[in-house]
Design a protein around this motif. Structure first.
Motif, PDB file in Angstrom:
ATOM      1  N   GLU A  66      76.348  -1.651 -10.320  1.00  0.00           N
ATOM      2  CA  GLU A  66      75.804  -0.788 -11.369  1.00  0.00           C
ATOM      3  C   GLU A  66      74.294  -0.962 -11.507  1.00  0.00           C
ATOM      4  OE1 GLU A  66      75.645   1.889 -14.655  1.00  0.00           O
ATOM      5  OE2 GLU A  66      76.960   1.613 -12.924  1.00  0.00           O
TER       6      GLU A  66
ATOM      7  N   ARG B 169      72.758   1.029  -8.804  1.00  0.00           N
ATOM      8  CA  ARG B 169      72.875   2.459  -9.110  1.00  0.00           C
ATOM      9  C   ARG B 169      71.823   2.874 -10.143  1.00  0.00           C
ATOM     10  NH1 ARG B 169      74.374   5.997 -12.571  1.00  0.00           N
ATOM     11  NH2 ARG B 169      74.825   4.429 -14.155  1.00  0.00           N
TER      12      ARG B 169
ATOM     13  N   GLU C 167      68.708   5.454  -9.670  1.00  0.00           N
ATOM     14  CA  GLU C 167      68.582   6.588 -10.603  1.00  0.00           C
ATOM     15  C   GLU C 167      67.187   6.606 -11.227  1.00  0.00           C
ATOM     16  OE1 GLU C 167      70.740   7.059 -14.655  1.00  0.00           O
ATOM     17  OE2 GLU C 167      72.137   7.814 -13.139  1.00  0.00           O
TER      18      GLU C 167
END
Length: 634
Positions: A248, A251, A255
């Motif tokens: 995460e 990620r 992003e």
């Protein structure tokens, strides 16, 4: 129900340098949360705030009323002369107080009937029983056995223990106290694999709340269900274990990077447009000039997003020396004792080129002694060690020693590595020693920093046998990942001692388990070794639970009718079990013979796994038939 509420915590120990800058975290009853962050990020400071040792400059700490907190890193001071058993017994202080009062009440009841005394006695007896007053010895033994605290250690003076041993005793005491909230600050640092796995099992059953600081990624994966990372003094939250956190976090980074690049592209587009408008404005177009000014103000408002960054990886790798020959290392009939205690005996091992071996075992079994014998730092009682003629060893010991700790980092590199000042600084920078840090004295470095410096020096050596003794012991997660990246690039022989199961699983292609004075040599990964041990345990349990064939009793005539067929089936099952056991022994020998033939070795492993599964089934069938026969004989 909320157990822990941390709101807007601010703390600075140096003016202008805030460790915590608005840190907020809520933990509900029964949650397991991992608190992550680089060394110095403020993790231990948060624990100290929760136990009242440190006050926040701003913000509030709230603990649910009536909840008891236990902190593993905080070792209380005990009266002089306290043995370990006395320390552990303090966990039962409330029960001992009840026991004393019960004795007093019993004495009063013997003198005469007093309804109030009897009522108090009944109430206290119920509370004593509910609190486990009759099971204290059982609980004590269970916890001590799990954490490897034997009877001999329980008799030792607490003050005579090492720091790691004191931490282990304190952990046992906290578990026995059955606190409502456990604050664990690096709980696995001084535990061996068995004790760590026992602790994980205990925490799985623990009904209270857990907040853990740990660099043990396997432990975090097993125990925590949520992660709070300290980033720039604030809490970044992740709703999962460590593996989820890693994915995460990447990620979110991608992003943010995508958003930043999108904003930069938009800014570049607007800057080009504003520049064009200014050119038009020079030709007397005031309207275009005003539009250019407005657009530039808009651009400045957009310049609020910093480019996301991630930790730099190692920009270097081990120098390697080519390996020639069939054998890198041969150990023959090795023995080592200290006094009347034999650490190991009759050790015979051989290592081919390119193998990656994890040397495992409980604390005190002799792993570090074995490594020291390999390095020539200890002499064996008997036996020999042969290193191939082309072998050059690189060694990272558990306790780092520098001949001149008064030198700074640059000078240490210059004297040891025969390089230029710029080369020394470049290599140090690759290991995150930058700026003024390179002029620190080596003696001023932490244990983890000294390990990092020694590893930096090893990187330039041309080696083909790398020996690491607890390489990740004092390192935070980022530093562990740097070492892993370096080791991953290294193609020579690797022998390492470690309790870091993440590290072991990643690198070991062979496991040496040192226990009971012998080394079990398993050719396979750590995961395969664990599966092998579990199958062994299942087979032992199945064999132990199989009933002994009942001998015919002289006072009872043997029934021939319905039992004859069952007896025949039981004997057939016994023969099948014996046959499978013999085949397993044969396969063990075949695995030894095929040690240098990888393809043949894989075939043997597959056959061995099949036979082990078959044997487990045969034990079950044998047990069922034996039970039926016993019932039929009635």
């Amino acid at each position: 129900m909320i157990d822990i509420q941390l709101t807007g915590l601010v703390k600075e120990f140096e003016v202008g340098k805030r460790i915590l800058d608005g840190f907020s975290l809520q933990i509900d009853q029964g949650e397991r949360v991992g608190l992550l962050g680089r060394n110095g990020a403020g993790k231990t400071t948060i624990f100290r705030m929760m136990t009242g040792q440190v006050d926040p400059d701003e913000g509030a700490v709230a603990i649910a009323p009536g909840k008891r907190i236990g902190l593993i890193s905080q070792i209380p001071v005990y009266p002089e002369g306290y043995a370990v058993r006395d320390v552990l017994d303090t966990a039962f202080a409330p029960l001992h107080a009840m026991e004393g009062e019960l004795s007093e009440l019993a004495a009063k009841m013997a003198e005469g009937d007093d309804p109030q005394v009897m009522a108090r006695y009944d109430k206290l007896t119920a509370a004593f029983e509910a609190g486990g007053g009759y099971d204290t010895e059982t609980r004590l033994n269970k916890v001590c056995n799990g954490l490897g605290i034997g009877q001999d250690m329980r008799a030792r003076p607490f003050d005579a223990l090492s720091g790691g041993e004191k931490t282990r005793i304190n952990l046992a005491r906290l578990i026995l106290e059955d606190t409502d909230i456990l604050l664990l600050d690096e709980p696995t640092n001084h535990l061996d694999l068995n004790a760590t796995e026992w602790l994980e099992g205990y925490l799985e059953r623990f009904k209270g709340t857990v907040l853990a600081i740990s660099h043990d990624r396997w432990f975090l994966d097993k125990v925590v269900k949520r992660v709070a990372e300290i980033q720039d003094g604030k809490a970044e939250l992740y709703a999962g274990n460590y593996s989820f956190y890693v994915e995460e976090k990447e990620r979110r980074y991608q992003e943010r990077l995508k958003q930043y690049e999108k904003e930069q592209a938009k800014i570049a587009q607007l800057e080009a447009a504003a520049e064009q408008m200014r050119l038009w404005a020079f030709k007397g177009n005031d309207k275009q000039y005003r539009r250019a000014i407005n657009m530039e103000r808009r651009i400045e408002r957009m310049r609020t997003t910093d480019k996301p960054t991630k930790e730099c990886k190692l920009a270097t790798r081990f120098g390697e020396r080519e390996f020639h020959g069939d054998e890198a290392l041969v150990v023959t009939e090795l023995k080592k004792s200290f006094g009347t205690r034999t650490l190991f005996d009759h050790i015979n091992l051989d290592v081919a080129g390119g193998e990656r071996i994890a040397l495992l075992g409980d604390n005190g079994t002799g792993k570090s002694t074995f490594i020291k014998i390999l390095m020539g730092e200890e002499e064996p009682d008997s036996g020999s060690i042969y290193l191939g003629p082309s072998i050059r060893v690189g060694y990272l010991p558990q306790i780092i020693h520098f001949d001149r700790p008064d030198r700074n980092l640059v000078d240490t590199m210059l004297y040891a590595q025969n390089c230029s000042t710029q080369e020394a600084r470049d290599r140090l920078a690759a290991f995150k020693f930058r700026g003024e840090d390179v002029f620190k004295q080596v003696s001023a470095l932490s244990g983890g920093e000294q390990s990092r410096l020694r590893l930096c020096m090893l990187m330039d050596s041309r080696i083909n046998l790398l020996i690491l003794d607890e390489p990740t012991n004092h390192l935070d997660i980022d530093s562990r990942e740097w070492i892993e990246e370096a080791v991953e690039e290294y193609g020579g022989n690797l022998l390492f001692v470690s309790h870091d199961r993440y590290f072991i699983e990643k690198f070991a292609t062979r496991v040496w388990m040192l226990e009971n004075g012998q080394i079990t040599d398993f050719r396979g990964t750590y995961g395969e070794f664990r599966a092998f041990r579990e199958r062994q345990e299942q087979l032992r349990n199945a064999k132990a639970s199989a009933p002994e064939p009942e001998k015919p009793r002289e006072d009872r005539p043997h029934r021939s009718g319905g039992t004859k067929e069952l007896e025949k089936q039981v004997r057939a099952a016994e023969r099948a079990v014996e046959k499978a056991e013999v085949r397993l022994d044969e396969l063990a020998q075949e695995a030894e013979d095929a040690a240098s033939d990888y393809l043949r070795l894989q075939e043997v492993y597959r056959e061995r796994e099949r036979v082990e599964d078959e044997l487990a089934h045969l034990y079950t069938e044998w047990e069922r038939l034996a039970a039926e026969l016993e019932e039929a004989k009635g």
